[in-house]
Scaffold this active site. Sequence first.
Site, PDB file in Angstrom:
ATOM      1  N   GLY A 232       3.115  -1.867  11.953  1.00 44.35           N
ATOM      2  CA  GLY A 232       4.391  -1.379  12.462  1.00 44.35           C
ATOM      3  C   GLY A 232       4.607   0.085  12.169  1.00 44.35           C
ATOM      4  O   GLY A 232       5.051   0.846  13.018  1.00 44.35           O
ATOM      5  N   ILE A 459       3.460  -6.948   7.157  1.00 41.68           N
ATOM      6  CA  ILE A 459       2.980  -6.222   8.331  1.00 41.68           C
ATOM      7  C   ILE A 459       1.536  -5.750   8.154  1.00 41.68           C
ATOM      8  O   ILE A 459       1.071  -4.860   8.865  1.00 41.68           O
ATOM      9  CB  ILE A 459       3.894  -5.030   8.667  1.00 41.68           C
ATOM     10  CG1 ILE A 459       4.034  -4.073   7.479  1.00 41.68           C
ATOM     11  CG2 ILE A 459       5.243  -5.495   9.133  1.00 41.68           C
ATOM     12  CD1 ILE A 459       4.816  -2.811   7.804  1.00 41.68           C
ATOM     13  N   GLY A 460       0.859  -6.374   7.198  1.00 40.17           N
ATOM     14  CA  GLY A 460      -0.522  -5.999   6.915  1.00 40.17           C
ATOM     15  C   GLY A 460      -0.706  -5.396   5.549  1.00 40.17           C
ATOM     16  O   GLY A 460      -1.821  -5.047   5.154  1.00 40.17           O
ATOM     17  N   GLY A 502       9.986  -3.262   0.392  1.00 41.92           N
ATOM     18  CA  GLY A 502       9.844  -4.679   0.642  1.00 41.92           C
ATOM     19  C   GLY A 502       9.650  -5.523  -0.601  1.00 41.92           C
ATOM     20  O   GLY A 502      10.517  -6.320  -0.974  1.00 41.92           O
ATOM     21  N   THR A 589      -5.061  -5.045  -2.760  1.00 44.50           N
ATOM     22  CA  THR A 589      -4.256  -4.625  -1.614  1.00 44.50           C
ATOM     23  C   THR A 589      -3.553  -3.298  -1.879  1.00 44.50           C
ATOM     24  O   THR A 589      -3.308  -2.532  -0.942  1.00 44.50           O
ATOM     25  CB  THR A 589      -3.228  -5.705  -1.241  1.00 44.50           C
ATOM     26  OG1 THR A 589      -2.411  -6.003  -2.371  1.00 44.50           O
ATOM     27  CG2 THR A 589      -3.922  -6.971  -0.771  1.00 44.50           C
ATOM     28  N   GLN A 593      -3.725  -0.053   0.524  1.00 47.91           N
ATOM     29  CA  GLN A 593      -2.560   0.661   1.044  1.00 47.91           C
ATOM     30  C   GLN A 593      -2.625   2.152   0.746  1.00 47.91           C
ATOM     31  O   GLN A 593      -2.321   2.988   1.603  1.00 47.91           O
ATOM     32  CB  GLN A 593      -1.280   0.077   0.453  1.00 47.91           C
ATOM     33  CG  GLN A 593      -0.826  -1.200   1.111  1.00 47.91           C
ATOM     34  CD  GLN A 593      -0.454  -0.973   2.568  1.00 47.91           C
ATOM     35  OE1 GLN A 593       0.525  -0.315   2.872  1.00 47.91           O
ATOM     36  NE2 GLN A 593      -1.259  -1.506   3.467  1.00 47.91           N
ATOM     37  N   LYS A 656       7.665  -0.099  -7.559  1.00 49.76           N
ATOM     38  CA  LYS A 656       8.306   0.981  -6.810  1.00 49.76           C
ATOM     39  C   LYS A 656       7.954   0.965  -5.322  1.00 49.76           C
ATOM     40  O   LYS A 656       8.669   1.552  -4.529  1.00 49.76           O
ATOM     41  CB  LYS A 656       7.888   2.344  -7.394  1.00 49.76           C
ATOM     42  CG  LYS A 656       8.534   2.673  -8.728  1.00 49.76           C
ATOM     43  CD  LYS A 656       8.169   4.084  -9.163  1.00 49.76           C
ATOM     44  CE  LYS A 656       8.924   4.493 -10.426  1.00 49.76           C
ATOM     45  NZ  LYS A 656       8.572   5.862 -10.866  1.00 49.76           N
ATOM     46  N   GLY A 657       6.880   0.371  -4.942  1.00 48.42           N
ATOM     47  CA  GLY A 657       6.464   0.404  -3.544  1.00 48.42           C
ATOM     48  C   GLY A 657       5.398   1.457  -3.321  1.00 48.42           C
ATOM     49  O   GLY A 657       5.494   2.575  -3.828  1.00 48.42           O
ATOM     50  N   GLU A 660       3.941   4.018   1.417  1.00 50.84           N
ATOM     51  CA  GLU A 660       4.104   5.323   2.052  1.00 50.84           C
ATOM     52  C   GLU A 660       3.650   6.513   1.216  1.00 50.84           C
ATOM     53  O   GLU A 660       3.259   7.546   1.755  1.00 50.84           O
ATOM     54  CB  GLU A 660       5.572   5.493   2.462  1.00 50.84           C
ATOM     55  CG  GLU A 660       5.903   4.596   3.646  1.00 50.84           C
ATOM     56  CD  GLU A 660       7.376   4.309   3.810  1.00 50.84           C
ATOM     57  OE1 GLU A 660       7.961   4.823   4.777  1.00 50.84           O
ATOM     58  OE2 GLU A 660       7.938   3.563   2.992  1.00 50.84           O
TER      59      GLU A 660
END
Length: 696
Positions: A232, A459-460, A502, A589, A593, A656-657, A660
């Site tokens: 996405g 989303i992957g 997320g 993963t 990312q 924290k994610g 991006e």
Amino acid sequence: MTTSERTVGTGLRRSEGRAKVTGQATYSYEWRMEHSAYAWPVTATIARGRIRSMDLGAALAVPEVLTAMEPGASGRLVRGANPETWILQDHEVLFRGQIIGAVVASSLEAAREAASLVRVDYEEQPHQSVLDPDGELETTPTVNAGYPSITDRGDVDAAWESASARIAATYSMPAEHTSSLEPYATIARWDDEELTLHNSDQGPAMSAVEFAALFGLPDGGVRVIAEHIGGGFGAKAFPRSIPVLAGLAAKLVRRPVKVAATRQQMFSLAGHRAPTVQHVRLAADSAGGLTAVDHESITHTSRYGEFIEQAATVGRVMYGTSNLRTSHRIQRVDLTTPGPMRAPGEMPGLFALESAMDELAHELDLDPIELRARNDPEAEPESGLPFSSRNLVACLRDGARRFGWDGRDRTPGARREGRWLLGTGVAASSFPAFTLPSSATVLAHEDGTFTVRIAAVDIGTGARTALLQLAADELDVPCENVSVRVGRSAFGPAPFAGGSAGTASWSWSMIKAIRLLQKDIGEHGGVVPDGGLEATADTSEDVAGRPELARHAFGAQFAAVRVDSDSGEVRVDRLLGVFAAGRIVNALTARSQLLGGMVMGLSTALLEQGEIDAVHGDFVNADLASYHIAANADVRDIEAHWIDEHDDDLNPAGVKGIGEIGATGTAAAIANAVHHATGTRVRDLPITLDRIRATG
């Protein structure tokens, strides 16, 4: 479960991996429906104007055609805050490629053929589609994510005039496109007054609420199912036109309707990253301490909608200074409204700021890592809030060690292998650590297994597997005893998969529900009764009640490049990133990312460029043959590492994610490496050979 048996932090393989590689995973367009029909959109061929008339006769004569749709006669919608969903309601043309009609048929081939036969007569109006930074600009109160458009602290101009060292430069990035593997795709089915949408969607729970209001249905009147998504990058974060078309068409023909956008249509219908022109001024004392930061961004949004890339907000976070000004100005153009694309704001903003920091380091004859370290703030520069954690300098130091930075000759253009000029560069990365309210339900079964239900979306990224690991460790059971179900709006309110928020958001509600369930099991003597037990939790109050802190992830990006001294061709030999992003749940993963983000940053640096035709008002390179994106083969050696960061002021999972941050500093690191190799400073992306040769 012993400590050695816990899975959080290990590289557990994706729980849905086998289903995906064997074709068993069902994506939105693949759900089997009885008597499905197919809709093919008719799209505008002008950039601005009105539809005078639409001739549907030839389309309706095609065998298998069930109906043809035109503005004002294809079902009414309730206007809401999102103009992207307001389709087929009037005769206005707002951008080239806008859905202005459709044909519905019992076969895809018939629908496509018939749509090509629709004839439209337009009243065309003058349009502007190309950003003109010297043209008419305006300022809005806020930009994306609700940030103030303008901030101003101290006296930037006075500090600029008295500075020992100064850098003033303009940096630009073109429009970019998300280009996910799976395009927009929807199956719509009505059951009386209830609508089910199998939709490629980053936020099914949020979308279901918006679609219900749009179609005039009560809460719960729309169910959105998005169990598997083929990427996405932000384009599926908010509803757009394809699922609305499917819903309208399905109501007209009283049977399920499938709609999928073509790759070419995605360039018009999906939100792009808007182009930016950024003016950056940095002032420093003789020791390299920043005395002023002035960061202005100019970008576009559509004439009918508003999404403003918050590029200048990174200046409010990165480096300490007592004089700080940031601002955003926009120009309204006749294109589809831009939207979030992986790391909106930070991606373009850090290219400009980190390039300027490299230029300042060169001006001061100071190592660029040392310059950043000397300006590392104890509190967030703009707000004054303390950081929940900030380990940027640790990332820079660890990255320098791994990369072999120490002893680097800072002289530009001094290293050569044959015809190749060699250079290295560094840049910092950052992205906010958002956590949003969510709900989750956890069920305990009498056989000792558990089921988690949450309207999350994978989303992957591997989010489904990360949630599985966190749940298993919290429940103190093996992963095999836990099933995680995601991707359905019926599972309750939950935020979208976006903003790197997320896992941080979904896991909080899941952990809270697990703890409630464990308490309930304890009250039953530690035994799950026949029929099982379940607990549901919501974190709205928990998130709102957190202490006010500046929460961000940070990282350091290093690049080694070679540039052909004759042609100006750039090749990236090596990328290395080190990140501080809280607790890493899945090492496998997470690495994927971060590496993917870095390759995407390389793509921004060297390849991606949405070319807008000023005459026709649309993107001319609207396919993957002419819009170039990078792949893993575009970098010879790539590494991603992270430091062990513990932050108790985030969420119970301590994450924290990471979706991006890997992308945010890479373009600047490559641009800085190109300067180091050639002595040429390229401030306009992408770094093409003609831009190097023009000034080299």
